[in-house]
Each structure stands twice: as C-alpha cells, then as structure tokens.
Design a protein around this motif. Structure first.
Motif, PDB file in Angstrom:
ATOM      1  N   ASN A   1       0.820  -1.206   0.000  1.00  0.00           N
ATOM      2  CA  ASN A   1       0.000   0.000   0.000  1.00  0.00           C
ATOM      3  C   ASN A   1       0.852   1.253   0.000  1.00  0.00           C
ATOM      4  OD1 ASN A   1      -2.910  -0.223  -0.020  1.00  0.00           O
ATOM      5  ND2 ASN A   1      -2.624  -1.603   1.709  1.00  0.00           N
ATOM      6  N   LYS A   2       1.888   1.213   0.815  1.00  0.00           N
ATOM      7  CA  LYS A   2       2.748   2.389   0.945  1.00  0.00           C
ATOM      8  C   LYS A   2       3.431   2.699  -0.383  1.00  0.00           C
ATOM      9  CE  LYS A   2       6.414   4.215   3.900  1.00  0.00           C
ATOM     10  NZ  LYS A   2       5.774   5.461   4.329  1.00  0.00           N
ATOM     11  N   LEU A   3       3.982   1.670  -1.002  1.00  0.00           N
ATOM     12  CA  LEU A   3       4.729   1.885  -2.243  1.00  0.00           C
ATOM     13  C   LEU A   3       3.794   2.225  -3.397  1.00  0.00           C
ATOM     14  CD1 LEU A   3       7.333  -1.014  -1.986  1.00  0.00           C
ATOM     15  CD2 LEU A   3       7.688   1.405  -1.478  1.00  0.00           C
ATOM     16  N   ALA A   4       2.686   1.500  -3.477  1.00  0.00           N
ATOM     17  CA  ALA A   4       1.774   1.710  -4.603  1.00  0.00           C
ATOM     18  C   ALA A   4       1.158   3.097  -4.540  1.00  0.00           C
ATOM     19  CB  ALA A   4       0.684   0.637  -4.586  1.00  0.00           C
ATOM     20  N   GLN A   5       0.978   3.557  -3.305  1.00  0.00           N
ATOM     21  CA  GLN A   5       0.307   4.820  -3.116  1.00  0.00           C
ATOM     22  C   GLN A   5       1.211   6.006  -3.439  1.00  0.00           C
ATOM     23  OE1 GLN A   5      -2.830   4.475  -2.537  1.00  0.00           O
ATOM     24  NE2 GLN A   5      -2.950   6.637  -3.015  1.00  0.00           N
TER      25      GLN A   5
ATOM     26  N   ILE B   1      -2.977  -5.410  -4.349  1.00  0.00           N
ATOM     27  CA  ILE B   1      -2.846  -3.974  -4.100  1.00  0.00           C
ATOM     28  C   ILE B   1      -2.135  -3.291  -5.270  1.00  0.00           C
ATOM     29  CG2 ILE B   1      -1.784  -2.282  -2.561  1.00  0.00           C
ATOM     30  CD1 ILE B   1      -2.178  -4.725  -0.422  1.00  0.00           C
ATOM     31  N   TYR B   2      -1.029  -3.874  -5.723  1.00  0.00           N
ATOM     32  CA  TYR B   2      -0.309  -3.297  -6.869  1.00  0.00           C
ATOM     33  C   TYR B   2      -1.207  -3.280  -8.101  1.00  0.00           C
ATOM     34  CZ  TYR B   2       3.885  -4.029  -4.053  1.00  0.00           C
ATOM     35  OH  TYR B   2       4.821  -4.005  -3.061  1.00  0.00           O
ATOM     36  N   ASN B   3      -1.948  -4.359  -8.273  1.00  0.00           N
ATOM     37  CA  ASN B   3      -2.803  -4.443  -9.454  1.00  0.00           C
ATOM     38  C   ASN B   3      -3.931  -3.434  -9.390  1.00  0.00           C
ATOM     39  OD1 ASN B   3      -2.019  -6.665 -11.464  1.00  0.00           O
ATOM     40  ND2 ASN B   3      -1.659  -7.612  -9.470  1.00  0.00           N
ATOM     41  N   LYS B   4      -4.447  -3.207  -8.189  1.00  0.00           N
ATOM     42  CA  LYS B   4      -5.502  -2.210  -8.031  1.00  0.00           C
ATOM     43  C   LYS B   4      -4.959  -0.823  -8.369  1.00  0.00           C
ATOM     44  CE  LYS B   4      -8.418  -3.559  -4.775  1.00  0.00           C
ATOM     45  NZ  LYS B   4      -8.784  -3.797  -3.359  1.00  0.00           N
TER      46      LYS B   4
ATOM     47  N   LEU C   1     -13.425  10.253   7.314  1.00  0.00           N
ATOM     48  CA  LEU C   1     -11.997  10.096   7.058  1.00  0.00           C
ATOM     49  C   LEU C   1     -11.647   9.711   5.617  1.00  0.00           C
ATOM     50  CD1 LEU C   1      -9.611  10.340   9.116  1.00  0.00           C
ATOM     51  CD2 LEU C   1      -9.377   7.903   8.753  1.00  0.00           C
ATOM     52  N   PRO C   2     -12.347   8.755   5.019  1.00  0.00           N
ATOM     53  CA  PRO C   2     -11.963   8.377   3.659  1.00  0.00           C
ATOM     54  C   PRO C   2     -12.084   9.536   2.682  1.00  0.00           C
ATOM     55  CG  PRO C   2     -13.480   6.774   4.588  1.00  0.00           C
ATOM     56  CD  PRO C   2     -13.447   7.935   5.528  1.00  0.00           C
ATOM     57  N   LEU C   3     -12.933  10.514   3.028  1.00  0.00           N
ATOM     58  CA  LEU C   3     -13.060  11.662   2.134  1.00  0.00           C
ATOM     59  C   LEU C   3     -11.906  12.638   2.346  1.00  0.00           C
ATOM     60  CD1 LEU C   3     -16.881  12.241   2.640  1.00  0.00           C
ATOM     61  CD2 LEU C   3     -15.705  10.884   0.878  1.00  0.00           C
ATOM     62  N   LEU C   4     -11.403  12.674   3.594  1.00  0.00           N
ATOM     63  CA  LEU C   4     -10.319  13.608   3.910  1.00  0.00           C
ATOM     64  C   LEU C   4      -8.971  13.058   3.476  1.00  0.00           C
ATOM     65  CD1 LEU C   4     -11.497  14.493   7.525  1.00  0.00           C
ATOM     66  CD2 LEU C   4     -11.866  15.817   5.437  1.00  0.00           C
TER      67      LEU C   4
ATOM     68  N   SER D   1      -4.308   5.745  -0.055  1.00  0.00           N
ATOM     69  CA  SER D   1      -4.815   4.452   0.407  1.00  0.00           C
ATOM     70  C   SER D   1      -3.873   3.786   1.397  1.00  0.00           C
ATOM     71  CB  SER D   1      -5.077   3.528  -0.770  1.00  0.00           C
ATOM     72  OG  SER D   1      -3.872   3.202  -1.386  1.00  0.00           O
ATOM     73  N   TYR D   2      -2.610   4.200   1.425  1.00  0.00           N
ATOM     74  CA  TYR D   2      -1.715   3.674   2.453  1.00  0.00           C
ATOM     75  C   TYR D   2      -2.245   4.050   3.838  1.00  0.00           C
ATOM     76  CZ  TYR D   2       2.379   3.880   5.551  1.00  0.00           C
ATOM     77  OH  TYR D   2       3.241   3.773   6.610  1.00  0.00           O
ATOM     78  N   PHE D   3      -2.679   5.306   3.953  1.00  0.00           N
ATOM     79  CA  PHE D   3      -3.196   5.725   5.258  1.00  0.00           C
ATOM     80  C   PHE D   3      -4.519   5.044   5.573  1.00  0.00           C
ATOM     81  CE2 PHE D   3      -0.189   9.095   4.253  1.00  0.00           C
ATOM     82  CZ  PHE D   3       0.583   9.030   5.397  1.00  0.00           C
TER      83      PHE D   3
END
Lengths: 381, 328, 260, 290
Positions: free
Chosen positions: A97-101, A123-126, B22-25, B29-31
């Motif tokens: 998530n961290k990297l993909a984001q 996650i990467y695919n999404k 929260l999801p709007l703020l 997606s990591y957070f």
C-alpha cells in the motif's frame, strides 16, 4: 499522579497523530519533487527470509549504482525506496500500500516470498503499478494479475526440469525428497514428485521440515536412510540444504543430491563445505557462462560487496534493469511501463534471456551445474 | 458537571464524525490501510483483553483464533460460495467453539502454565494449517478470496472496507463496553481477582472462563474473517506466535482490563512501527527497547484499569442515582 | 425446634492428617451459634466443608433437609449459605458498591445477550438491584462509602463490607469467620448489634467463628468447641466456661483469649 | 531405526534440557518466565563464534570466555529489564521480557548480519557405527557435556553456600532477606548461571549443526521453555527430564507419524501432561490456602 497519567496519554496520542499527519504532508511533498526517478524495493529484510531479502537489496542497489554512474535515466538519477516486508504477508500488504500509493514510485522490485507476493499483488494491481518478483516461484503467482511479473521461473518448470534430468539423463530409480514446508518447497516437491513418477522412477520417501523452526534433520534423514534411495532431492534453500548434506553424511547417508537454482549461493558451499561436493542443480547464471551480462554483473558485484552474488541477487538485478529499460524506452508512466514489460522480448539479463508470457511469467533455459572443488561448475556428463 | 459531560459528548461526536468522513479527507490508500489495520487490531486486542485483562487468563495463542476465523471464512467463501455476511457470522460461531475447546484445559491450569498451553495450541493450529493440505492448501495458502457484496455492490476499494471495519470495531467496542460493565463482566473481574471469593458469592468461575474464551475467540474470528476478504489471500504464516505476542502487547501497553486502553494500545502499536519505518534496520531494535522502557516507566499501560469508570453497574441505568454519581 | 443445618460424622484429612474428625453438630432455626477452639482446631476447615471448598472424606452435610455434599461452592450459595473469610477476600479493584452488587443474584445471574442488548427492562431490574444493595450497605453502615475502592477502606470496615457482600447473596444461613478480628471495642460493640440485627430482624441464621471469648459469650446462644479436629464440648456460655475439657484445651496452649 | 531415532531425540533433548535449566532456575526464584532466555542462548553462540573465528582463541578458552560474556549479558538484562518490575503484574514483566527478546535478536542481526554462519570448531566430525546405529563424536560430546553440566549444577545448588542461598531465596525472597542473604546478588547470580548454561548449549548447537544465525534463539527458546514446563517449571531435575522427554517424543513422532507435525508432538505432549498433571511431571502441586 492521576492527572499526570492522563496528560501523558493524551500527549502521546497527540504526538502519534501529529506525526502521522506530518507523514501525510511529507508524502505530498515527495510527489511534487522531480528530477529523480523512484523505484521501490519490497523485500524481507528481517524475519525468516532476511538473508535473501538482503541479497535482493544488494542486487538492486548495484543496478541503481551502475545506471546512475552512466548518468541515470533520461538524465535523472534513480532513487530507491526500500521497504521491509518482514517475511510476513500482513506486513507485505502494508508495504505494498505504501509503495503503490506513492505515485512518484514508478515500479517495484518485490516481493520475495510467494505468500508476500500474493498478499501484495492485489494492491499493486488495483493501483496499476508493475511489480517484478525476484523470488516468488509459486505457480499461484501466475494468476496474480496483469501488473505482476517475475524473473524467476516457476517451481513447476524447475521441478519438471530436474525430474527429467534425474530420471532420464542420470538414471536414478529410487528417489527421496526432503522439502521445506512452505509455498515454495511444497509446490516444488509436488511437481518434482509427480514428474518423477510419470517418468517411471519411484519416490521412496517424501519428508518435510518447517523453515526457521528446526535445523535438526537427523530424524527425517534417518527415515530416508531406511528407505534406501539412490538420490536425495532437496526442495529447500541453501542454508538448510547445506545442513541436510552435512547431517546426512554424519548419519552415514552417502547419496548423490540434486536441487534447484534456489541453492545457487556462496553460503551453500561455505556452510556445506566438503559435504555438498557433487550436488547437481540447474542455474540461470554462472561466472564461466558466455553471457556477458552475467560476467559483468558478477565482476561488479564482487567489487562492490566483496563476495559472490547468489541467485536472488542476480534475479533482483535483472528485475531492476528491466524496469530501467522500460522507463527509458516507454517513459515515466506506470501504465506505459506495464505495457512495455508485457511486450518485452529477449531481454538479456544476468540470469539469461528474459521473455514474459501472457501471465507475466518468465521463460528461460537453465544451465546444468555441479559443485566441484568448492565451486559451482558447468556440469557435463 | 453537566457541562463537563456535555463537552465530553461533543468530543465523542466530533471524533465519530471525523472517523466517518476520514476516507473523504484522506485519499492516500496507504493511510486508509493503516486505519483499517488499526480497526482490525482494536477488535483483536479487545477480544484478548476480555480473556486476559478482565478474566485474568493469560493467553499466548490469540493469533490462532484470528487464523481459524480467517480460514473458516475463506473456505466457506471459496468452497461453498456462501454470502460474505453468512461467512462472517459462521466464522465467529465456529471460532467461538474453538475458543470454548481451548478454554477447557484452562479450567485446570493457571498463570504461566495456561500461557504455555495456549501458546502450544496456537502452534498446533498453525501446523494444522500448514499440513492439512487437502483442506487449507497448506503453505500455498488460499488466494482469490472474494470480496463482500451488498446486493449488486462489490467491495472493490479500500473505502467500503474502511466502513466495514469501522462498523465491526464500533460493534466490538459497544459489545465489550456493555458486557464488561454488566453483571457478566463484573463476574469475570471477580474471577480474575479471587476465584474462591467469587465462588463464595455464587459465581461459577469455570462458566466465566469458558465464556471469556469463547467470546474472545469469536471476536478474533470476526477479525480473521474480515482480514481474509480484505487481503483476499491468506496463508499459515499470517498467524504466527509473534502476532499473538503483538496483540498481547497491545492489551498490556494499553492497560489490562481497560477498553480505551486496548483501543489506544492497538492504535499506537500499529502506528509506531510505521513511524519507525524510515529506520529500516533499527526499527525492530527500537521497538523492542520501547517495550521495555514503557513497562518500566508506565507498567499500568497508557490507560490502566485504575481509570476504569467506577460503579459500572449504574452505567446501564440512564439517569438513575445521578445525584450520587461522582464520576463527573 | 427445626434444624436448619446438620453435620453428621464429618471427617476430612489432608495427606493423612485428620483436620476434622467425626464431627457432628447441628444448628437450629433462628439461632446464633458459635464455633470456638484454639488455633488449628479445624474451625475454618469446617467452614470450608460447609461451603464446599473442601469435600469431606466421610460424613454428610445436610442443609434445609437436603444432603448438599455433592453441591459445588457456588451452588451452595444459591441454596442459601453465604460466608465471610478469616483473611478478608474482597475484590480490591472494585468499589464498595460493586463488591456488593456482584454478589446479588440478580446481578451475577445476568447472561450475555440481555446484558449487552437489554434496554428498559434491564435498566429497571438493575435499578432494583442497586437500591437493594444500597440498603444492605446502609445496614452495615457503609452507605457513605459507595464509590470508595474496597482496598481503601480501613480494616474493620472491610470486614463489614464482607458481611454486606454475603448478605447480598440472600442467604438463610450466614457463616462468619472471625468477624471481629482486628476491630476495636467500639467497632465490636457495633458488630454485636449488627449480628443481632441480622439474626432478629433479617431472620437469618448465624454461625460464627470467634476468638474473642467475651464477644462470643455475649452474643451466641449456643457454643460448640473444637480441638484437634474433634468436637469436645457443646452448650451455652456458662456450660462451656466451666467445662474442664475446654479449659484444658485452651490452657494447654496458653491464654484463654489469646487471639493469635 | 528405532534406536537411531532415540539417539537423535536424546541429543536434541539434552540441548533443550540445558536451555530449559535457565528458564527453570529463574522461574524458581522470581516466578517469572524469562522470555529473553532464547535470545541469550543465541547471543552466547555468537560470542563463541566471534571468539573462535575473529580472535582465534583456542576452543576451550573461547568456550569459557563466551560463557562469562553471556553471564554478564544475562545479569545486565535482569538489571535493566526485570529488577524494577519485580513486584509488578507478571504480564508487565512478560512484555518487558519480550521487548528484550526482540531487541537482542535484532541487535544480533544488525551486528552479524542475517546470514547463517558456519561454526568452525576445529573438531573433526567422525561417525562410527554401533550395530545399526550411527553415532557421531559430536553427539557423544554433547551427551557427556550435558550430563556433566547437570551434575555440576546439582552439586552447585545443593552443596555450595551460594547454591543454598539460591534455594532459600527460591523458597521465599522475604525470608531469605531476613536471614541476611543479599537477594539481589543471588538473583543476579541465578541469571548468570542460567546464561552460562545457555551459552554452552548454544556453542554445542553451533558445533553440532555447524550453523549460527540470529533467529536461532526463537525456536530453541520456545522448545526449552516447553521442556521446562513439561518437567515442572522451577524444578531442576524436572527441566532435565522435560528436555529429554520432549526431544525423544518429537523425534519419534516425526519418524513414525508425520514429520510435518514435528512441533505439534512437542506441544501436544506438553498439553496432555499438563491437563493430567497441572504442575508438570515433577512439579509439586500447590494447594491454595483459604
């Protein structure tokens, strides 16, 4: 006292939240920064597979150093974002998530363990970002998604290859298998055992051990000795393979041994010493091969780290270079990189010629190796 | 006093609204994933707190229940094609039954002995996941677990999962809060504090130990079921002894026998390793040191049970005896 | 007179040592009965047998006409036997009120689903429980300390709280294990009144263990003396005081009102 | 094959027993589970490796020095992470111990890397055949050395002044203090002795497998702890018995039932024993005083 306690707690929570928000801000800042190209590395730097994770990091760092020495890609220096998945699928999901984001990261080399790759892949695919695994050989990764690639052949491929070599070419009849009970070892030994049976040889023993939990193989080896095999196939990694070889000799079990390319590592020889002499395995790169990329890679690796590279360092090196080429040719865009790699043909890497099939699996032909005089040598009958 | 109460409620309301929006703020997606993890661990730590913090039974195998819930749910979804919501309920029930079974040896054992038995149970469960190949696919794990659906709507991003875990965690907090402040919960506390005294007032400790183990397990099962569908892949190495330890650390760091404690403990222990991520190599080293430091300087946790709202029975009775209520 | 409790030839041994040996006794309805004897005479062990903490090696315990040997401790509470402990066993992290609440059968018989999801009816029921418990606490004189932590109470008050807790279980027979230990004379005076109140007004039967002879002689209608696990005497205060066996049992070890 | 499996089990079991002694001694005195003990064992092995490989000490000297360093480490851990918490809730101690465990294993990883190191002991491995059984000289050394150490420990605890003081402290810290025993130093000493045994066990393991790695403390520690509980934690002969039983059961279970469930046999036997004997094989039953 009570008040102080409450204050302490509130303060702590506040600090944590503020730093998290600060993290949010920082993230945005990073996105805005240009003038460099960022790629991610997600590997197990701690946990049961830490040693392989370290190899992967070294392989990628070498590739980055080389490209930056040549002036980077399109005049921009390459920067690495290294993340530790702790050999834990839950952690892999967080890292993914961290990297993909982080949109500034164009592609990722990772993960190592198939379970981590499978947890990260959705996650990467999404997020539609390419990740190339340098070590996940489980057949399940084949269907992980269009943005999931790997430079290692599947267990199915190697299992069949070694089975043919053992039964057809070497003529072994009574085969004992010892495998690590992980996605990797289990998948590999299943394919191997099925192929061996199809080719008409017998599997006389099929024993497992749990990775990281025991280094004592005397029990299973005693069992294997009792079954009187003529070949021992090791479906594991180099540390355990070395110990298995040692303990087998100690129990008076003198057998020819075979394994797969995961065993190709200096550590196998330094740990196994005399006892791994004669072990046969397929490999995808070797210092005496005529492959110039492999030659150059081994030389550079020795210079930088003062040790010989293992299989996973080489795979990781290739994965990074494939990504660099894609960025160079297709541009700094995740989708374009994905399209480029999907259609990539005959990429000359340290581990051979890489071509991806429609599932993102790599196709390549291995070399046959043997351990002789404390070295991996090309094997000839 | 009324003012105080009012401002407290306003704070709660603001908190709830922020969490809901929260999801709007936060679009990163990591957070969102971190927040989802916090929700997941809130359920896990609260469920363990019921067993260890409130009923006083040391359990070192909580990840096993998490795993049983995840596998139950995944297998129901993959093999029997049941609806996610049914799988969620069934995995809670089945995990609860396993909790009951593990509770049985607990009747004869105490303290560290119970701890090691639950630890052994956890390891055995994991080995069954690894070795029962025909059911669990062993170490290969179960990929492709389908996402939940509401009518035609499929959970295809993190946001619906965020609301799902928010709902589940809120339900868990509500459930635990009401439970531990009820006669049942107080009976559990008496079992923790003095079994013989509890028996002398008509409380059957065995019943409450089994109840705590079953309910604790059932909630861990809910968390497991959520995890399976959220990540869509599970394998035995997701549910290790170290995870049981992490959950226990959340409970103890937060404060044994305290609901806000568990919530804070889960939040802090999910976020701190993330904050330390930049230190790659030193991260776990520091984490270990922090644990020791915390225990020495704040052994009661962030929010110890000594902050437990007194006279809990009255909480269930709105407006009664308020004149005597000195909680303020 | 109706017998509420009968102990019929009860013995128990721990590792070959007879702690209670062939003891038979009974308690009449409405009576305050005292159990005395030197240290190690088996008084507390007898309490533990009555409440089911220990199982007798032989003999029968009959309560309200029913043999209760096979009942577990918590079941005997439901039958109507409640107790206090020699070495106070309150729930230290709970408040005074909570200690009593949780002993109330309507509180500790709650079940999960109604406890979590119950609304009005539950609230109504709980209100009654709280009121009843507050009433019990005012009987023992702790009505001002409801929110205090049990451990923060002075020693004497903790003993009173234990009595209140036992009363909350709605017993018909109350076993008090050295209720006056550690109390000063004023507190003991109050305790005497309390026990009278429990016996006369609340109509509960009281069986008590006590070392303070003055206190015992004063309050109890009948006294049973144990020594070395055996019953050596039984009777009213005068009979006991003049019984040579009793005098010997106490003199053998020291002073008559040696409390330790 | 049966005899061979028993021998395999005994070798492993005697190592478990050596580590288990550390758990049991600390538990006997402080009633706490020293969860960091497995990592102290690992550190001991690395000390041994460092001394033989880097500083080229002769093996016996390296063994003694490594034992001393490990003893100091054990005492340090007690001083830093446990002493202040002696009166706290046991769970608080448990978390502190786990913190130490995480710290030490990551420390080792930082210093010595994540890889598996060979352990060059200078001993040459010789196998010999006795009937149908193959024995290696190292197996024999392990069995002999473990027996010797356990006898030495027994003598130490029962015959020396320090040992008597240790036993007095384990009966009751307060009484021991009243008798004029410096309980703090006795507790330190207990950690030292436990750590010395762990270091020796670690070095034996290192030589036996010719492999040393930072995560080796985790499984070994878990098994040894299981062995200690199996035998009755706090009981020294119990730890020895528990270790040996565990090693043999594990070996036979893996051999005759399924190797994949190897650890399940270890934990299974422990759970069964505890259900029928809640204080372990040799532990004394404690009656709660009412």
């Amino acid at each position: 006292m009570k008040r102080r306690g409450k204050l302490f707690t509130l303060l702590l929570v506040a600090v944590v939240l503020v730093s998290l928000l600060a993290g949010c801000g920082q993230q945005k800042e990073q996105e805005a920064k240009t003038g460099e190209i960022k790629i991610g590395v997600a590997a197990p730097l701690t946990g049961a597979s830490a040693q392989d994770g370290e190899s992967i990091r070294k392989g990628v760092e070498l590739a980055v150093e080389q490209i930056n020495a040549k002036g980077g890609i399109n005049g921009k220096l390459v920067k690495l974002e290294v993340a530790d998945d702790k050999t834990d699928p839950k952690e892999a999901a967080i890292v993914a998530n961290k990297l993909a984001q982080d949109k500034s990261i164009l592609a990722i080399v990772g993960h190592f363990n198939s379970s981590a790759t499978l947890a990260g892949a959705p996650i990467y695919n999404k997020e539609k970002v390419v990740h190339i695994s340098p070590g996940s050989s489980s057949p399940a990764v084949t269907d992980a998604g269009p943005y999931t690639f790997r430079v290692i052949t599947t267990d199915a491929f190697q299992g069949e290859y070694v089975a043919e070599w053992a039964v057809k070419d070497e003529g072994f009849k009574r085969i004992a298998i010892i495998y690590e009970n992980t996605d990797y070892g289990k998948g590999l030994s299943d394919v191997f055992s099925a192929s061996v049976k199809k080719l008409g040889a017998e599997v006389v023993a099929n024993e497992s051990y749990i990775l990281g939990e025991t280094k004592d193989f005397s029990t299973v080896l005693t069992k294997i000795k009792n079954a009187k095999p003529d070949l021992l196939f090791i479906g594991g990694l180099y540390n355990e393979a070395a110990l298995i070889a040692k303990q087998a000799k100690r129990l008076g079990l003198n057998l020819p041994m075979m394994g797969v390319d995961a065993l190709y590592s200096d550590a196998l020889i330094s740990l196994g010493g005399q006892d791994v002499e004669g072990l046969l395995l397929p490999g995808f790169f070797h210092y005496s091969s005529t492959n110039p990329v492999a030659q150059e890679f081994i030389k550079a690796y020795r210079e930088k780290y003062n040790s010989d590279p293992g299989t996973y360092a080489a795979y990781a090196y290739d994965a990074a270079n494939i990504i660099f080429e894609a960025i160079q040719k297709a541009g700094e865009d995740r989708q374009k990189i994905a399209d480029y790699i999907t259609n990539l043909k005959d990429f000359q890497g340290a581990t051979g010629i890489n071509t991806f099939d429609e599932n993102g699996d790599v196709l390549k032909e291995p070399l046959r190796l043997i351990i002789k005089n404390g070295k991996f040598e090309i094997y000839s009958e | 006093m009324i003012q105080l109460k009012l401002s407290k409620n306003i704070l709660k309301l603001i908190g709830a609204v922020v969490l809901l929006l929260l999801p709007l703020l936060v679009t990163n997606s990591y957070f969102i994933h971190i927040f989802i993890s916090i929700g997941l661990y809130i359920i896990l730590s609260l469920s363990l707190n019921l067993v260890t913090g409130f009923t006083g039974q040391l359990a070192l195998g909580h990840a096993a229940f998490y795993g049983i819930g995840a596998y139950t749910s995944a297998l129901l979804l993959l093999r029997f094609n049941v609806s996610y919501w049914l799988a969620l309920v069934l995995s809670a029930v089945i995990t609860g039954i396993f909790g009951f079974l593990l509770g049985l040896p607990a009747l004869r054992l105490k303290g560290d002995y119970l701890g090691i038995v639950t630890l052994g149970f956890g390891e055995i469960v994991r080995l069954v996941f690894v070795n029962w190949y025909s059911l669990t696919r062993g170490p290969l794990g179960l990929p492709g677990i389908p996402a939940p659906k509401i009518g035609p709507y499929i959970f295809d991003s993190r946001i619906p999962f965020y609301y799902l875990i928010f709902g589940l965690a809120a339900f868990t907090v509500f459930f635990m809060h009401r439970l531990v402040n009820s006669g049942v919960g107080m009976a559990m506390i008496t079992v923790k504090e003095d079994e013989i005294a509890a028996e002398s007032i008509g409380i059957y400790p065995i019943k409450y130990k089994l109840l705590a183990f079953s309910l604790g397990a059932a909630f861990a099962g809910i968390a497991g079921s959520f995890y399976a569908s959220y990540i869509s892949f599970i394998s035995p190495d997701t549910f290790l002894y170290m995870d049981s330890v992490t959950i226990l650390a959340m409970v103890v760091l937060g404060g044994l026998g305290s609901i806000p404690g568990s919530i804070i403990g889960a939040t802090v222990l999910v976020i701190v390793p993330e904050l330390l991520r930049f230190m790659t190599n030193y991260r776990m080293l520091l984490y270990g040191a922090l644990m020791v430091f915390m225990m020495i300087y704040r052994p009661q946790g962030f929010w110890g049970a000594n902050k437990r709202v007194r006279n809990s029975y009255k909480i269930g009775i709105r407006g009664v005896s308020n004149e005597k209520d000195i909680r303020g | 007179m109706k017998k509420i409790l009968e102990v019929d030839n009860v013995s128990i041994s721990f590792g070959g040592l007879l702690a209670v040996n062939q003891v038979s006794l009974h308690q009449n309805k409405g009576e305050i009965l005292a159990l005395i004897g030197p240290n190690g005479a088996g008084k507390t062990t007898l309490f533990n047998l009555l409440t089911g903490v220990y199982q007798p090696t032989s003999g029968k315990i009959i309560f309200a006409g029913e043999e209760i040997n096979h009942y577990k401790p918590h079941e005997r509470v439901k039958k109507g036997i409640a107790r206090t402990f020699q070495n106070i066993r309150l729930f230290p992290t709970m408040t005074v009120l909570e200690n009593v609440l949780i002993a109330h059968p309507d509180c500790n018989s709650e079940t999960v689903i109604p406890a979590v999801f119950g609304r009005k009816k539950l609230a109504q029921r709980r209100r009654t429980v709280v009121e009843e418990c507050e009433e019990i606490l005012s009987i023992v004189g702790l009505q001002d300390k409801l929110e205090e932590l049990a451990t923060n109470l002075p020693y004497g008050k903790q003993r009173l709280l234990e009595i209140a807790r036992a009363l909350a279980t709605k017993p018909s027979l109350l076993l008090l294990d050295e209720p006056g230990a550690g109390m000063n004379s004023v507190e003991k005076e109050e305790l005497t009144n309390l026990i009278y109140y429990i016996s006369r007004e609340m109509e509960k039967d009281v069986l008590l263990i006590e070392h303070d002879m003055k206190f015992v002689m004063n309050i109890s209608e009948r006294i049973i003396v144990l020594d070395h696990g055996e019953k050596i005497a039984e009777g009213n205060a005068q009979e006991i005081q003049s019984n040579p066996k009793v005098i010997e049992a106490y003199l053998g070890r020291g002073n008559f009102d040696d409390e330790e | 094959m049966f005899t061979q499996q028993i021998i395999n089990g005994l070798t492993m079991g005697s190592i478990y027993a050596l580590i288990a002694l550390g758990y049991t001694m600390v538990y006997g005195i402080l009633r706490i589970v020293n969860f960091a003990h497995g990592d102290i064992f690992m550190m001991g092995t690395f000390f041994g490796l460092l001394l033989t490989q880097k500083f080229r000490f002769p093996f016996p000297l390296a063994l003694i020095l490594a034992a001393i360093f490990t003893a100091l480490l054990g005492m340090l851990v007690e001083r830093v992470a446990y002493r202040a918490l002696r009166l706290s809730d046991r769970l608080v101690l448990l978390i502190s111990a786990l913190g130490v465990s995480i710290f030490l294993s990551n420390f080792a990883q930082l210093v010595w890397g994540t890889e598996t190191h060979p352990f060059p002991s200078g001993l040459s491995v010789k196998s010999f055949q006795v009937g149908t059984v193959t024995l290696s000289n190292i197996q024999v050394y392990i069995l002999i050395l473990s027996c010797l150490l356990m006898i030495a420990l027994h003598v130490f605890v029962h015959k020396t002044k320090m040992g008597v003081a240790m036993r007095a402290t384990s009966h009751s810290i307060n009484n021991a203090r009243l008798m004029g025993i410096n309980t703090d130093s006795i507790i330190s000493m207990t950690f030292a002795v436990g750590s010395i045994l762990a270091a020796v066990a670690g070095i034996l393991v290192g030589i036996y497998y010719d492999a040393v790695y930072p995560t080796m403390g985790y499984t070994a520690g878990l098994k040894a702890f299981t062995a200690a509980v199996l035998g009755g934690i706090g009981n020294i002969p119990g730890a020895m018995l528990g270790g040996v039983v565990l090693g043999v059961v594990e070996s036979l279970g893996a051999a005759y039932i399924s190797s994949g469930y190897r650890d399940a046999f270890a934990f299974g036997i422990m759970i069964i024993v505890l259900i029928f004997r809640p204080s372990g094989l040799l532990g004394k039953k404690q009656q709660e005083k009412v």
